[in-house]
Design an enzyme around this catalytic site. Structure first.
Site, PDB file in Angstrom:
ATOM      1  N   ASP A  22       3.931  -0.670  11.384  1.00 16.24           N
ATOM      2  CA  ASP A  22       3.453   0.662  11.013  1.00 16.24           C
ATOM      3  C   ASP A  22       2.886   1.300  12.270  1.00 16.24           C
ATOM      4  OD1 ASP A  22       2.554   2.251   8.258  1.00 16.24           O
ATOM      5  OD2 ASP A  22       1.279   2.679   9.988  1.00 16.24           O
ATOM      6  N   ARG A  53      -1.574  12.480  10.101  1.00 18.11           N
ATOM      7  CA  ARG A  53      -0.254  13.040  10.413  1.00 18.11           C
ATOM      8  C   ARG A  53       0.019  14.172   9.433  1.00 18.11           C
ATOM      9  NH1 ARG A  53       3.578   8.326  11.734  1.00 18.11           N
ATOM     10  NH2 ARG A  53       2.436   8.500  13.697  1.00 18.11           N
ATOM     11  N   ARG A  99       9.048   3.584  11.696  1.00 16.71           N
ATOM     12  CA  ARG A  99      10.098   3.458  10.685  1.00 16.71           C
ATOM     13  C   ARG A  99      11.429   3.054  11.303  1.00 16.71           C
ATOM     14  NH1 ARG A  99       9.602   8.619   7.356  1.00 16.71           N
ATOM     15  NH2 ARG A  99       7.536   7.726   7.189  1.00 16.71           N
ATOM     16  N   SER A 127       6.341   7.703  12.894  1.00 18.03           N
ATOM     17  CA  SER A 127       6.046   6.352  12.425  1.00 18.03           C
ATOM     18  C   SER A 127       6.937   5.315  13.094  1.00 18.03           C
ATOM     19  CB  SER A 127       6.224   6.278  10.907  1.00 18.03           C
ATOM     20  OG  SER A 127       7.592   6.372  10.577  1.00 18.03           O
ATOM     21  N   ASP A 164       0.786  -1.228   0.000  1.00 18.75           N
ATOM     22  CA  ASP A 164       0.000   0.000   0.000  1.00 18.75           C
ATOM     23  C   ASP A 164       0.822   1.283   0.000  1.00 18.75           C
ATOM     24  OD1 ASP A 164       1.061  -0.093   2.540  1.00 18.75           O
ATOM     25  OD2 ASP A 164      -0.829   0.058   3.611  1.00 18.75           O
ATOM     26  N   HIS A 165       2.081   1.226   0.410  1.00 21.23           N
ATOM     27  CA  HIS A 165       2.873   2.441   0.591  1.00 21.23           C
ATOM     28  C   HIS A 165       3.569   2.920  -0.683  1.00 21.23           C
ATOM     29  CE1 HIS A 165       2.200   2.398   4.842  1.00 21.23           C
ATOM     30  NE2 HIS A 165       3.165   3.252   5.100  1.00 21.23           N
TER      31      HIS A 165
END
Length: 808
Positions: free
Chosen positions: A209, A498, A695, A693, A144-145
């Site tokens: 995520d 965000r 990340r 995030s 999806d990203h």
């Protein structure tokens, strides 16, 4: 070959052009044949059902350890029911169970793992080094990203598939080999897909995520983590979490008029700030809960990430039953209902009567008004009634350049039909949106249902652009086609979660104001940031004034959900050991990992301060997304963006670092230079370092380039854990004023760190700092290192330790 995505026709994304097909754009050598139809697709509901019998048994063990009179919150019940060893976790360092929150180290066994395509690359590369035949728990990958939003789904999706073919092939082949369900590009956004298929009351899930807590809207404990944490669960190793405190949010009354579930969390973010939830689970309760839809609860939980909360969740509700039934999980609904109807001692899905919260906030839904949050931070919360005044006093742009609705936060059927109602009102008055208006369905199921019910045609006939079922503009994958250039100050309104500077379009001057889909839609017709749809009017082409009526929408589709294009259904979760996972040695997108070196057998000496950061330093700052997403699976390449958004505390410059000789360069260039010279380094920062995030690249990249310590005033939870997992030591100033005593290019030696690591976290660490003028200062620090985390750092990384344990 899998058709649909690449070579076969597909249901039209735009309902106004039903004959549209996606032409063959590329091929995927490792893609599997998907021969199943909508009628034949039968998901494995058993693997998607929480192990209720096991969890209830473990809850009884917890009661025996703590005593049956101990009153537990809902979050505690679900967490403790997933403990690997309740007695050890709950009685160690807790005053014999009296002070668990904030003290106990919980070693947990999650039920499931979910990964999105950007973070899954590194998670799988790490998992592969463990040489296991399959994952130990059910897992899923969601593409999806990496899909750009620009002109519409029909064009954007095939182009993104073609551009990311190598990565999608890698993910699908790894999923096939290790028995992971693979949701292909176009299937939907991870959090919406998880809600529709995997989330369930009482479940515990890890997701790579930060908005994984979205599943808390369906009563799950769902926690955002880095890839290394996900690997813990994938290999059946206990995952460690410092027992959170519990923030109770009591909801009273009922939403009405323009107020929406989004406004609950927008208002709460203003009260808590981006750090107020750190170390807490937010547990909603009270009579107002039953008035909220399941997807509305998910929106609220989703944005709990913006206040730093570990996760958020709601108790079992009748709305959960209707949602589970509508998404073909009636058997889970029946089991959850049975558990929820039992006495408090055996009720896994509701808090005990009289359970105490560490803090409690009450929100009256009946008096809640719409809020708008931003710009540049999700906790700058302004009630709609005074927003126009705030625009003028802050000199924010008075025109809106774009409106965007959807995303993982607000893409439910209810969200979209309430926005549709407003568009129908405006269309009947002869109005069109005054600006570009984009719509992102959260999943193929939502898109297909909206298509069937003509909601998409309503959007498109009004001039809206329907984007692919993917993250797109929300995470920086937005290629703007308007006349806004980088550096142009402009305002956009979105229903996203965000809004950090530069996040959506790469333009640091784009101000993203967060609001409900309803408010975003209304603002898109007015084109003015000072417009209040509750009180103001828009002049129609005939010259008459038009005022919106409060929006209405359907909680769930009357005719049920459509499955949509069968090509977007997931692959089987059965492992295929013979499948080869190919990573080309010449690829610039994927690179196999080399283990980090273990910690030396002494304290760290000669660490130079690479950079002293001032102000907000998010994971976007440390590891930018947008065009850099293509390098998520290639650590050397993505490391070239390390800290490029950081502001120099001495000069105010962005991404300008000074070497000892006064020469300047970008931050990653200086880090690479020092790495080549054998110089290890540290970064000095202010509060909430690593906000944002999950990340883990924001921890991997500094480690790869030679970073060993981050010294900050405070850390965001996920990032602090990610640093430890990759062998970087996070330290905080014992006295925040000492931030002023250390500067770029100073040289530091740790005192006591090696002993702390050898002693399982016991002891203190000091830094002896040699200033560039030759003087010395001593800085006292604090740490949160547990025994296991000390083991990670000594081994060089958690993965090193895990691989060693699995080999033995």
């Amino acid at each position: 070959m899998r058709g649909g995505l690449l070579s076969s026709s597909r249901s039209a994304i735009r309902s106004s052009t039903p004959a549209t097909v996606l032409k063959a754009r590329c091929s995927r050598n490792l893609a599997t044949v998907n021969t199943q139809s909508k009628a034949s697709y039968k998901p494995d509901i058993e693997s998607r059902t929480p192990p209720y019998a096991k969890l209830l048994k473990r809850l009884q063990e917890v009661r025996q350890v703590l005593g049956s009179s101990k009153q537990l919150t809902l979050a505690e019940k679900i967490l403790y029911s997933h403990l690997d060893n309740p007695e050890e976790a709950l009685l160690s360092n807790t005053d014999n169970g009296r002070n668990i929150r904030g003290n106990a180290n919980l070693k947990l066994k999650p039920d499931r793992v979910a990964m999105q395509d950007a973070s899954a690359q590194m998670a799988l590369l790490q998992f592969m080094t463990c040489n296991l035949p399959s994952t130990a728990v059910p897992a899923s990958i969601h593409c999806d990203h990496m899909i750009v939003g620009e002109r519409g789904a029909d064009v954007d999706l095939p182009e993104s598939i073609k551009g990311n073919k190598e990565v999608f092939d890698f993910l699908e082949s790894a999923a096939k080999k290790y028995g992971i369900e693979f949701w292909p590009p176009g299937a939907g956004i991870i959090h919406q897909t998880v809600l529709e298929n995997y989330a369930a009351p009482g479940l515990m899930m890890l997701g790579t995520d930060s908005h994984t807590p979205n599943a808390g809207g369906l009563g799950a404990i769902a926690i955002g983590v880095g890839g290394a944490d996900a690997v813990d669960a994938l290999v059946d190793a206990p995952w460690e979490l410092k027992a959170p405190k519990i923030l109770g949010v009591r909801l009273e009354g009922q939403l009405n008029g323009w107020a929406s579930p989004k406004d609950v969390i927008l208002a709460l973010a203003g009260r808590l700030t981006v750090r107020g939830g750190t170390g807490y689970i937010i547990e909603y309760h009270g009579p107002g809960v039953d008035s909220l839809s399941c997807t509305g609860m998910s929106t609220i939980c989703n944005m709990g990430a913006e206040v730093g909360a570990t996760t958020s969740l709601f108790p079992f509700s009748s709305r959960h039953v209707s949602y589970l039934e509508s998404t073909h999980r009636s058997s889970i609904a029946l089991q959850a209902q049975a558990i929820a109807s039992t006495t408090s001692l055996n009720n896994l899905l509701r808090a005990d009567d009289g359970a105490q919260y560490d803090e409690e906030i009450t929100i009256d839904l009946s008096t809640l008004e719409p809020h708008i949050n931003g710009p540049f931070t999700p906790d700058l919360s302004t009630p709609l009634s005074v927003f126009a005044k705030a625009v003028k006093s802050n000199k924010w742009p008075e025109t809106v350049s774009a409106g965007l609705i959807g995303s993982c936060t607000n893409s439910s059927y209810q969200d979209m039909t309430r926005a549709e109602d407003l568009i129908k009102q405006a269309s009947a008055a002869g109005l069109k949106p005054a600006i570009d208006f984009f719509v992102t369905p959260g999943s193929e199921q939502i898109r297909a249902t909206l298509d069937r019910d003509s909601t998409l045609s309503t959007f498109e006939e009004a001039g809206g652009i329907v984007l692919a079922n993917a993250c797109g503009p929300c995470i920086g994958q937005w290629k703007r086609t308007d006349n806004i250039s980088k550096g142009d100050s402009n305002a956009i309104f979105t229903s996203y979660n965000r809004n950090f500077r530069g996040r959506n379009d790469g333009n640091p001057e784009t101000m993203n104001f967060l609001a409900s889909p309803e408010i975003v839609t209304a603002m898109s017709y007015a084109g003015s940031t000072t417009f209040n749809p509750l009180t103001d009017t828009i002049t129609t082409p005939s010259g008459a004034p038009f005022r919106f009526s409060p929006p209405t929408g359907a909680e769930l589709p009357a005719s049920g959900f459509e499955t949509g294009n069968p090509e977007f259904l997931p692959t089987s979760a059965a492992p295929s050991p013979s499948t080869e996972v190919v990573v080309s040695p010449t690829s610039d997108r994927l690179a196999l990992l080399e283990p980090f070196a273990p910690f030396p057998d002494h304290d760290l000496k000669g660490l130079k301060v690479l950079y002293k950061v001032t102000g907000k330093c998010t994971t976007d700052t440390i590891s930018a997304a947008g065009p850099w997403l293509k390098y998520k699976g290639h650590l050397p390449n993505i490391s070239a963006n390390t800290l490029i958004g950081a502001v120099n505390a001495a000069t105010g410059e962005v991404n300008v670092a000074y070497d000892v000789d006064g020469s300047t360069s970008g931050i990653p260039e200086l880090a690479q230079k020092w790495k080549d010279q054998g110089i290890e380094w540290l970064v000095v920062a202010e509060d909430n370092y690593g906000e944002g995030s999950a990340r883990e690249h924001a921890a991997l990249q500094p480690r790869y380039l030679g970073g060993r310590v981050i010294l900050a005033k405070s850390f965001a939870r996920i990032h602090e854990t990610n640093l430890k997992k990759q062998g970087v030591v996070p330290l905080t100033f014992a006295n925040g004023e000492d931030y002023g005593k250390i500067d770029a290019c100073d040289e530091a030696t740790t005192v006591g760190l090696y002993e702390v690591l050898k002693n399982g976290g016991k002891g203190e660490v000091k830094l002896v700092v040699k200033k560039t003028d030759g003087s010395e200062v001593i800085i006292k620090t604090k740490h949160t290192l547990s025994e296991d985390q000390c083991g990670f750092i000594l081994a060089g990384s958690a993965l090193n330790l895990l691989a060693k344990m699995k080999r033995s």
